[in-house]
Enzyme design. Structure first.
Site, short mmCIF file in Angstrom:
data_model
loop_
_atom_site.label_atom_id
_atom_site.label_comp_id
_atom_site.label_asym_id
_atom_site.label_seq_id
_atom_site.Cartn_x
_atom_site.Cartn_y
_atom_site.Cartn_z
N ASP A 45 0.83 -1.21 0.00
CA ASP A 45 0.00 0.00 0.00
C ASP A 45 0.87 1.26 0.00
O ASP A 45 0.36 2.37 -0.06
CB ASP A 45 -1.03 -0.01 1.14
CG ASP A 45 -0.40 -0.08 2.52
OD1 ASP A 45 0.84 -0.19 2.62
OD2 ASP A 45 -1.16 -0.03 3.52
N SER A 46 2.20 1.06 -0.01
CA SER A 46 3.12 2.17 -0.26
C SER A 46 2.82 2.80 -1.62
O SER A 46 3.28 3.91 -1.90
CB SER A 46 4.58 1.68 -0.22
OG SER A 46 4.75 0.56 -1.06
N ASP A 84 -0.88 -6.19 0.20
CA ASP A 84 -1.33 -5.53 1.43
C ASP A 84 -2.83 -5.37 1.47
O ASP A 84 -3.44 -4.93 0.49
CB ASP A 84 -0.74 -4.11 1.50
CG ASP A 84 0.57 -4.04 2.22
OD1 ASP A 84 0.83 -4.90 3.08
OD2 ASP A 84 1.35 -3.12 1.92
N LYS A 112 -1.04 -9.42 3.34
CA LYS A 112 -0.28 -8.89 4.48
C LYS A 112 -1.19 -7.98 5.30
O LYS A 112 -1.88 -7.12 4.76
CB LYS A 112 0.97 -8.14 4.01
CG LYS A 112 1.78 -7.54 5.15
CD LYS A 112 3.22 -7.26 4.74
CE LYS A 112 3.42 -6.04 3.89
NZ LYS A 112 3.04 -4.78 4.54
N GLU A 114 -1.18 -5.50 8.84
CA GLU A 114 -0.35 -4.80 9.83
C GLU A 114 -1.02 -4.88 11.20
O GLU A 114 -2.20 -4.52 11.32
CB GLU A 114 -0.20 -3.32 9.46
CG GLU A 114 0.53 -3.09 8.15
CD GLU A 114 0.69 -1.61 7.83
OE1 GLU A 114 0.37 -0.75 8.68
OE2 GLU A 114 1.14 -1.31 6.71
N GLU A 181 9.37 -4.14 10.34
CA GLU A 181 9.77 -2.85 9.76
C GLU A 181 10.32 -1.92 10.85
O GLU A 181 9.65 -1.70 11.87
CB GLU A 181 8.56 -2.20 9.06
CG GLU A 181 8.88 -0.83 8.47
CD GLU A 181 7.83 -0.32 7.49
OE1 GLU A 181 6.87 -1.06 7.17
OE2 GLU A 181 7.98 0.84 7.03
#
Ligand code: KIV
Length: 266
Positions: A45-46, A84, A112, A114, A181
């Site tokens: 999602d960057s 993501d 993924k 978070e 991270e």
């Protein structure tokens, strides 16, 4: 079925061969990155920051992620596609299952999420339903407003203890992989040795089972002009993007990236 599967990643961890991962958002780069020998393409999602120009990942939605996943799938040559779940797309169990279905049907092989041990239940439900999950601990950019900025996590003993416990709980719940991270290098090494699943680091030192960088960062491209400490510009001294990508894979595999200066201390 990709050539690289969860079983491949598990074998790489067991054999001690480092796993090379890069973010990827389109078909041409998917093909080019695969040709360099990357095992995992992360549709991160960057993309909200490097493609869309936002100042965080929060504006990204599932439609954006599904679109870029489908693009990457068309150029993929055997890598595992990790995608993501964007901000708030896994706020409830129902949303989690529905949104994972959208991403898996668009071409994801793993998703993924978070967050810490609160994700144990969704991870268990997803694994039972055939969706491998990569958990993401440490600096979780979707929580930037709670964290008070993009800061190293796990520097204090209580935080480090919590992260170790979260990693074990997520593995126990059925996570297939873990991403750390911006975590002190010693802590990331300790967690990588404590769990059986592959651990991928970004700003987490050289003791993890693999590395990931944002594609634009490692090619020396930056909208903000600020480069995080953990990034190395692999375009420097290279005559082509293909050579820079190959240099990244080689450096991850031979352990020369990340160097000590790319990591953080406690
Ligand atoms: O979205 C992303 O690119 C990521 C990486 C920074 C690991 O999650």
């Amino acid at each position: 079925m990709p050539d690289v599967t969860v079983t491949t990643l598990q074998s790489l961890k067991q054999s001690g061969e480092k796993i090379a991962m890069l973010t990827c958002y389109d078909a041409t780069f998917a093909q080019t990155v695969c040709q360099a020998g990357i095992e995992v393409l992360l549709v991160g999602d960057s993309l909200g920051m490097v493609l869309q120009g936002h100042d965080s990942t929060l504006p990204v939605n599932v439609t954006d992620m599904a679109y870029h996943t489908a693009c990457v799938k068309r150029g993929n040559q055997g890598a595992l596609i990790l995608v993501d779940l964007p901000f708030m797309a896994y706020a409830t169990i129902e949303q989690t299952l529905q949104n994972c279905a959208v991403l898996m049907q668009a071409g994801a092989h793993m998703v993924k999420l978070e967050g810490a041990a609160w994700l144990a239940e969704p991870i268990r439900l997803l694994a039972e339903r055939g969706v491998p999950v990569c958990a993401h601990l440490g600096l979780t950019p979707q929580a930037v407003n709670i964290l008070g900025g993009y800061k190293v996590q796990g520097r204090h003993e209580a935080q480090a203890r919590q992260m170790r416990a979260d990693a074990m709980a997520l593995e126990q719940a059925g996570a297939a992989m873990l991403l750390l991270e911006c975590v002190p290098s010693d802590l990331a090494t300790e967690i990588s040795q404590a769990v059986k699943i592959p651990v991928i680091g970004i700003g987490a030192g050289s003791g993890t089972d693999g590395q990931v960088l944002v594609l634009h960062d490692m090619l020396g491209l930056s909208l903000s002009g600020r480069t995080p400490k953990f990034v190395k510009n692999f375009m420097a001294g290279q005559s082509s993007i293909q050579n820079a990508l190959s240099a990244y894979v080689k450096a991850v595999k031979d352990g020369s990236f990340p160097a000590i200066e790319h990591g953080f201390s406690a």
